[in-house]
Each structure stands twice: as structure tokens, then as C-alpha cells.
Design a protein around this motif. Structure first.
Motif, PDB file in Angstrom:
ATOM      1  N   GLY A 277     -32.004 116.433   9.849  1.00 56.33           N
ATOM      2  CA  GLY A 277     -33.419 116.690   9.594  1.00 56.33           C
ATOM      3  C   GLY A 277     -33.698 117.427   8.302  1.00 56.33           C
ATOM      4  N   ARG A 317     -31.531 110.184   8.979  1.00 57.58           N
ATOM      5  CA  ARG A 317     -32.173 110.054  10.294  1.00 57.58           C
ATOM      6  C   ARG A 317     -33.398 109.158  10.168  1.00 57.58           C
ATOM      7  NH1 ARG A 317     -34.005 115.472  13.269  1.00 57.58           N
ATOM      8  NH2 ARG A 317     -35.833 115.314  11.900  1.00 57.58           N
ATOM      9  N   LEU A 335     -34.919 112.137   5.536  1.00 60.95           N
ATOM     10  CA  LEU A 335     -34.407 113.279   6.286  1.00 60.95           C
ATOM     11  C   LEU A 335     -32.971 112.967   6.670  1.00 60.95           C
ATOM     12  CD1 LEU A 335     -37.410 114.072   8.680  1.00 60.95           C
ATOM     13  CD2 LEU A 335     -36.794 115.259   6.562  1.00 60.95           C
TER      14      LEU A 335
END
Length: 365
Positions: A277, A317, A335
Motif C-alpha cells: 500500500g 497492489r 500502490l
């Protein structure tokens, strides 16, 4: 009679205006055709790059240690050759190859074509570099329309200026010259339009000729070598990139044991360990040419920069940047995550010159 004569200048003026309008229309059409053809080649170029991307590959040809692996610099003097509208749009009864070569020869009489069989490890840009040609000329001359037209074993025509000028000496024969300079008799005769015996004092070009090795380098040759080194050093500063993210480098650029196959492979980028993230940012201004899933890479973003440089951001991600989007240095484009072939959360980051991997640690600022 006088009225009739008086109308002649008006007719001439009208004809001139029509001629100029037609010329302008033709020029605009040629420019439009060149722009369309240029965009088609750009799209094909992007497709060839995307198909050829591999995270781990065989050790690049001509590279040695990790310190030097992948550091290839390109002579960009040839890039403008195919930007001429004439080279993009002209055709004749003999086909595209003849018309393009004819245009090139007008600029430099050394230009000629040679056959080349694509080898394992070759790509469009390494072939162009090897023969001192613009890769777009290779695309145009061979009418390449799909990336799979460049597979190993396929024969293509490559335009090149490689060779040497030679001043004929008493006792020389074409056969003897060809043997000494390791080229072909037919190439010499056809390129120079020779229909009779050569005479002492004639200056001829030997296509693909290689100057016989000499034991001692002359002062002029030494100066040339210094100039070449300076050119390479100048190439290093042509482009710089910002770190896409800060983190610990868990795997470097160069030879390593593949974590999945356990075989020795060449790692084409660096891995930066991150918490999932973490925002990933563009390393330089450019255009996104891919944003999606790619085998091995997982979710990946590929950005194309000026002068043929590209950056790759993989295992994301999620991707924030979209294909075709213009991005700025420092802009968030993804991310971090663990998609694709990974053993832990990290960003796989690459810098390439077209398809040639470059060591990111030498270019990040």
C-alpha cells in the motif's frame, strides 16, 4: 485585342495561385501521412517493448560483471533519419526498400542494405545499434507490422553505413581488396557502379568492409578513441531519474540465483522492500504505455520517457495511472503490493533504453 492581352497576366496569376494551392495541399497531405505513419510506428515500438520485457533473463550479450551489466549507450545521431516525410510515404515500383534506400543514399552515399538473420538475444534496438541505423528505418524497410516479426531465425534487411572508403593502389584487384577487408566482391561492384577494371587512384566504398588490424594505433586513431569515450560519458548524463519510493534494496541489478527456478539469471531491475500500500511515484515525466497485468510482473505500470528510456513499476497492489496518460515526475502512479511472482512485498523497478536494461543505481538521483 488589348483587352485579351490584358487578361493574360490575370490568367498567369490565377494559375500560379492554383499551383501553389495544389502544392500546399500535397505537402500537407504528405505531412499528414508522415504523422499517421509515425504514430503507427510508435504504437508498434511500444508493442515490441512490452512483449520483450522480462524481469529475469539471460545475461545480456557483451556484459561482464554486475558492475558493467546492461550499461549500453546509444548513438542517437541516426534517430532523425526516418522523420523525413519522404522516407515515411514514398513508394515506387520496386517496393518500399528501394525508395527508402534511394532517399538515404542522397544524404550519404555509404548507405546500403544487408541481410541479417535475427539471433537469440537480439532485439530491434540492438540490431539497429550494431549496424548504425535508426530502428524505425528497419521497421519501414521490412514493413514490420507485428512484434512477432522479429523472432530468432527470421531474416530481415538492415540499412547501414558500415564500411570503409578505400583508395585503389597499383596492383589492386577487387577480389584482393574484398579478401583483405572481409567483404563481398558483388557488394563492392554494385555499390560503386563498377562496370570495368579499377584504376589506381580511384576512391571506392567497401560496404561492410573491416579495416585490417594494425599493431600500433596512430595519433589520429587515439584521438578518435578519446572522442568516443567522451561521447559515452556525455551519454550518461542525458537522463536522470528520481527514486520511485524509498526503501531497502532487497535484490540488486545483475546476475543472481532466481528465487523460483534456482538457476543463475540476470535480474533486469532492483527490488525495493516496502509495506503493501506504499505510494509509488513516477521517476520522470513520460507517457504510460502499459497499465495492467503482465505475467511475472503482476500489476505493472510502464512509462516511456524521452530518448527511448522506459521505467517499469511491478508487483503493485493497484495501478493509479492509466494507459495513454501523461505523468509527471513524482506523481503517484501505483500502490505497492505482492502481485505476480514474488516472495514478499516489494517494488520491482527497472530503467531501460528501449529493451536494454540499465543499472538503476547509476541513474537515480
Amino acid at each position: 485585342m488589348s483587352d485579351r492581352n490584358a487578361s493574360i497576366p490575370g490568367l498567369v496569376l490565377a494559375a500560379a495561385i492554383i499551383a501553389l494551392a495544389l502544392y500546399g495541399s500535397l505537402s500537407a497531405r504528405n505531412e499528414d501521412e508522415a504523422a499517421i505513419k509515425g504514430k503507427e510506428i510508435d504504437r508498434l515500438e511500444d508493442a515490441i517493448i512490452l512483449e520483450g520485457l522480462e524481469m529475469n533473463t539471460e545475461v545480456p550479450n557483451g556484459t561482464g560483471t554486475e558492475d558493467h551489466g546492461g550499461m549500453v549507450f546509444y548513438d542517437e545521431d541516426f534517430i532523425v533519419e526516418s522523420e523525413s516525410p519522404e522516407l515515411m510515404t514514398k513508394n515506387d515500383d520496386t517496393g518500399n526498400t528501394g525508395s527508402i534506400l534511394a532517399e538515404l543514399k542522397k544524404k550519404d552515399p555509404r548507405w546500403h542494405a544487408r541481410d541479417y538473420t535475427i539471433r537469440r538475444g537480439d532485439n530491434l534496438w540492438t540490431i539497429a545499434e550494431k549496424f548504425g541505423a535508426d530502428h524505425r528505418l528497419i521497421i519501414r524497410i521490412n514493413d514490420i507490422q507485428k512484434p512477432d516479426s522479429l523472432k530468432p531465425g527470421i531474416k530481415i534487411i538492415v540499412p547501414t553505413r558500415n564500411g570503409v572508403y578505400y583508395k585503389v593502389r597499383p596492383g589492386d584487384t577487387i577480389t584482393g581488396i574484398a579478401a583483405r577487408y572481409r567483404t563481398n566482391v558483388g557488394k563492392i561492384t554494385s555499390h560503386n557502379g563498377l562496370t570495368s577494371l579499377i584504376r589506381p587512384g580511384m576512391r571506392i566504398f567497401l560496404p561492410d568492409g573491416i579495416t585490417p588490424m594494425v599493431r600500433h594505433r596512430t595519433p589520429d586513431q587515439s584521438r578518435g578513441a578519446i572522442a568516443d569515450n567522451r561521447k559515452i560519458e556525455k551519454g550518461i548524463s542525458k537522463m536522470s531519474f528520481s527514486w520511485p519510493v524509498r526503501g531497502r534494496i532487497s535484490s540488486g541489478f545483475g546476475n543472481r540465483r532466481d528465487p523460483f527456478t534456482k538457476t543463475k539469471r540476470f535480474h533486469c531491475g532492483i527490488d525495493i522492500s516496502l509495506e503493501p500500500g506504499t505510494p509509488i511515484r513516477a521517476a520522470a515525466d513520460g507517457t504510460v504505455i502499459f497499465s495492467g497485468w503482465k505475467d511475472g510482473y503482476g500489476n505493472a505500470v510502464v512509462v516511456k520517457h524521452e530518448n527511448g528510456y522506459i521505467t517499469v513499476y511491478a508487483h503493485n497492489r493497484s495501478n493509479a495511472a492509466r494507459e495513454g496518460e501523461e505523468v509527471k515526475r513524482g506523481q503517484e502512479i501505483a500502490l505497492s503490493g505482492m502481485t505476480g511472482l514474488v516472495t514478499g512485498a516489494h517494488l520491482h523497478f527497472e530503467i531501460r533504453k528501449y529493451l536494454t536494461p540499465l543499472n538503476p543505481l547509476r541513474m537515480l538521483r
